[in-house]
Design a protein around this motif. Structure first.
Motif, PDB file in Angstrom:
ATOM      1  N   GLU A  67     -51.171  25.839  11.633  1.00 29.60           N
ATOM      2  CA  GLU A  67     -52.273  26.311  10.788  1.00 29.60           C
ATOM      3  C   GLU A  67     -51.965  27.663  10.152  1.00 29.60           C
ATOM      4  O   GLU A  67     -52.347  27.928   9.006  1.00 29.60           O
ATOM      5  CB  GLU A  67     -53.556  26.382  11.606  1.00 29.60           C
ATOM      6  N   PRO A  81     -55.976  32.293  12.593  1.00 27.45           N
ATOM      7  CA  PRO A  81     -54.608  32.170  13.099  1.00 27.45           C
ATOM      8  C   PRO A  81     -54.282  33.335  14.036  1.00 27.45           C
ATOM      9  O   PRO A  81     -54.646  34.481  13.771  1.00 27.45           O
ATOM     10  CB  PRO A  81     -53.764  32.223  11.827  1.00 27.45           C
ATOM     11  N   ALA A 134     -51.885  28.333   6.176  1.00 28.79           N
ATOM     12  CA  ALA A 134     -52.741  29.364   5.583  1.00 28.79           C
ATOM     13  C   ALA A 134     -51.953  30.201   4.583  1.00 28.79           C
ATOM     14  O   ALA A 134     -52.472  30.581   3.528  1.00 28.79           O
ATOM     15  CB  ALA A 134     -53.327  30.257   6.674  1.00 28.79           C
ATOM     16  N   THR A 156     -50.538  24.064  17.413  1.00 28.59           N
ATOM     17  CA  THR A 156     -51.626  23.937  16.433  1.00 28.59           C
ATOM     18  C   THR A 156     -51.798  25.240  15.675  1.00 28.59           C
ATOM     19  O   THR A 156     -51.926  25.267  14.441  1.00 28.59           O
ATOM     20  CB  THR A 156     -52.934  23.567  17.142  1.00 28.59           C
ATOM     21  N   ASP A 157     -51.788  26.332  16.404  1.00 29.31           N
ATOM     22  CA  ASP A 157     -51.935  27.659  15.817  1.00 29.31           C
ATOM     23  C   ASP A 157     -50.794  27.959  14.852  1.00 29.31           C
ATOM     24  O   ASP A 157     -51.013  28.460  13.735  1.00 29.31           O
ATOM     25  CB  ASP A 157     -51.958  28.689  16.947  1.00 29.31           C
ATOM     26  N   ILE A 209     -60.050  29.017   7.419  1.00 27.34           N
ATOM     27  CA  ILE A 209     -59.875  27.716   8.061  1.00 27.34           C
ATOM     28  C   ILE A 209     -61.250  27.218   8.515  1.00 27.34           C
ATOM     29  O   ILE A 209     -61.960  27.905   9.250  1.00 27.34           O
ATOM     30  CB  ILE A 209     -58.926  27.810   9.268  1.00 27.34           C
ATOM     31  N   SER A 258     -59.665  18.219  12.988  1.00 31.35           N
ATOM     32  CA  SER A 258     -58.931  18.425  11.745  1.00 31.35           C
ATOM     33  C   SER A 258     -59.578  19.582  11.013  1.00 31.35           C
ATOM     34  O   SER A 258     -60.738  19.934  11.278  1.00 31.35           O
ATOM     35  CB  SER A 258     -58.925  17.166  10.865  1.00 31.35           C
ATOM     36  N   VAL A 259     -58.828  20.190  10.102  1.00 24.02           N
ATOM     37  CA  VAL A 259     -59.347  21.359   9.392  1.00 24.02           C
ATOM     38  C   VAL A 259     -59.101  21.233   7.894  1.00 24.02           C
ATOM     39  O   VAL A 259     -58.292  20.418   7.441  1.00 24.02           O
ATOM     40  CB  VAL A 259     -58.701  22.671   9.895  1.00 24.02           C
ATOM     41  N   ARG A 310     -63.403  23.837  10.177  1.00 19.62           N
ATOM     42  CA  ARG A 310     -63.262  22.604  10.955  1.00 19.62           C
ATOM     43  C   ARG A 310     -64.032  21.469  10.303  1.00 19.62           C
ATOM     44  O   ARG A 310     -65.183  21.642   9.901  1.00 19.62           O
ATOM     45  CB  ARG A 310     -63.772  22.838  12.379  1.00 19.62           C
ATOM     46  N   TYR A 369     -58.848  24.025   4.298  1.00 25.30           N
ATOM     47  CA  TYR A 369     -58.645  25.430   3.934  1.00 25.30           C
ATOM     48  C   TYR A 369     -59.540  25.776   2.750  1.00 25.30           C
ATOM     49  O   TYR A 369     -59.450  25.160   1.694  1.00 25.30           O
ATOM     50  CB  TYR A 369     -57.170  25.686   3.621  1.00 25.30           C
TER      51      TYR A 369
END
Length: 391
Positions: free
Chosen positions: A306, A146, A310, A302-303, A329, A338-339, A331, A341
């Protein structure tokens, strides 16, 4: 029932507060947490017993905080001594803290790992979880960090616009050197390449820490780009070295931080002077500085999403007893981005760096590969708007 303490550490980012908001939201949703305390200025706040009570922070304040760049609690690069690490554990016990979350990077992981070991030695049930943050994107054990996506977008736009300006002013100011952050890894420098869609667009050259070369070779390559296009924009990393591993502008650092990181004279300014004196054209030098890490004018959505998730994930892990880990994170495979955690042990991140891999650097050593572009595009939150030059 107990207290959850959260802190921020290291260089701020455009989405660092989104992680803080995610942690607050996650803790509020669990009845085991009866108080949420934010330590002002990282571990220095814990040592000084200086906290902000976040338990009842109004919703409108959380919304504003999520959109605010930087570190809302204040940040720190302080390196605690072994004695202070034990003081931190005692201070947390005095506050009835069962969980410690800190948003940070490599050095934060090192500090948290030391706190975990001290708590473990004392037989104290303290869960210690890190929330990743760095524009350098150099944390091991995860796909990306991030803060990187927003900084990457900023750098891509800034370098593209530097190119537009340099192309227009090529009769008087034909060369521009743009120096970007990234410490000892080329992830952020590589992101500058996102702004180039045609061969004659900027940047014509990107110099990576992973591909050190002599100053003479760099000047020759800049001259070649200038002759080929009539102007040139060059990106260089803040800690670029020559082929012998020496900082471009000299070995004497201007600053060494508490964790031993050296801050050297500007390689970008040094290159600009060399270009101007070597082949007699004006070379300008730009350094976005801290703006590239904290500006929210073109933040990656997106950042931001995410980063918030997180923070939520870190709380979940801490409350179920996980400790001595940092959220990671990862991928998912496949064409659609998509991710998921996961968690990486702090000991695998502490004081370590992940460099730009060979498969992301072109054979020339001054460009990126299509594999890097495919990796980074989903992180910046959408494509850049089109541009047009009539020159």
């Amino acid at each position: 029932m107990g207290t959850l303490v959260v802190a921020q550490s290291g260089g701020p980012t455009a989405v660092m507060n989104a992680s803080l908001v995610g942690a607050i939201a996650g803790a509020r949703g669990d009845r085991r947490v009866d108080r949420i305390l934010g330590a002002r200025f990282g571990i220095e706040g814990i040592l000084a017993d200086d906290y902000v009570d976040l338990t009842e922070l109004p919703t409108e304040a959380l919304v504003a905080l999520k959109e605010t760049p930087g570190a809302g609690l204040g940040s720190s690069r302080y390196r605690a001594s072994d004695t202070e690490i034990h003081r931190i554990v005692s201070a947390l016990v005095a506050r009835d803290a069962s969980w410690l979350l800190t948003i940070g990077g490599n050095d934060t992981a090192d500090t948290l790992h030391r706190i975990q070991l001290a708590a473990q030695d004392a037989g104290l049930p303290l869960s210690v979880v890190g929330i990743p943050k760095t524009i350098d994107n150099d944390l091991p054990g995860m796909d990306h960090c991030p803060g990187y996506g927003s900084a990457a977008r900023y750098v891509a736009v800034a370098v593209r616009e530097a190119g537009i300006d340099t192309c227009a002013m090529q009769r008087t100011d034909p060369v521009k050197i743009v120096e970007v952050m990234g410490r000892n890894a080329g992830w952020l420098a590589a992101a500058a390449r996102l702004g180039r869609h045609e061969p004659d667009q900027a940047p014509q050259l990107v110099f990576f820490p992973e591909r050190p070369r002599s100053v003479e070779q760099m000047v020759d390559e800049i001259a070649g780009a200038y002759r080929a296009h009539g102007w040139a924009v060059v990106v260089v990393s803040e800690n670029q070295t020559d082929e012998a591993g020496r900082p471009l502008a000299g070995d004497q650092p201007v600053h060494i931080d508490p964790h031993g990181h050296r801050y050297n004279e500007s390689p970008g300014a040094h290159l600009a002077r060399l270009v101007q004196s070597t082949f007699g054209v004006r070379a300008r030098y730009e350094r976005p500085g801290s703006l590239q890490r904290t500006s929210t004018t073109i933040v990656s959505e997106t950042d931001a999403i995410e980063a918030r998730l997180a923070g939520v994930d870190a709380v979940k892990r801490a409350l179920r007893g996980e400790s001595d880990v940092m959220v990671a994170i990862q991928r998912e495979p496949g064409l659609a981005y998509s991710v998921r955690y996961e968690a990486t042990p702090l000991s695998e991140i502490a004081a370590r760096e992940r460099h730009l891999p060979d498969e992301f650097i072109a054979s020339s050593g001054t460009d990126v590969t299509d594999a890097f572009l495919a990796y980074v595009r989903p992180l910046i939150g959408g494509s850049l708007p089109p541009i047009l030059s009539l020159v």
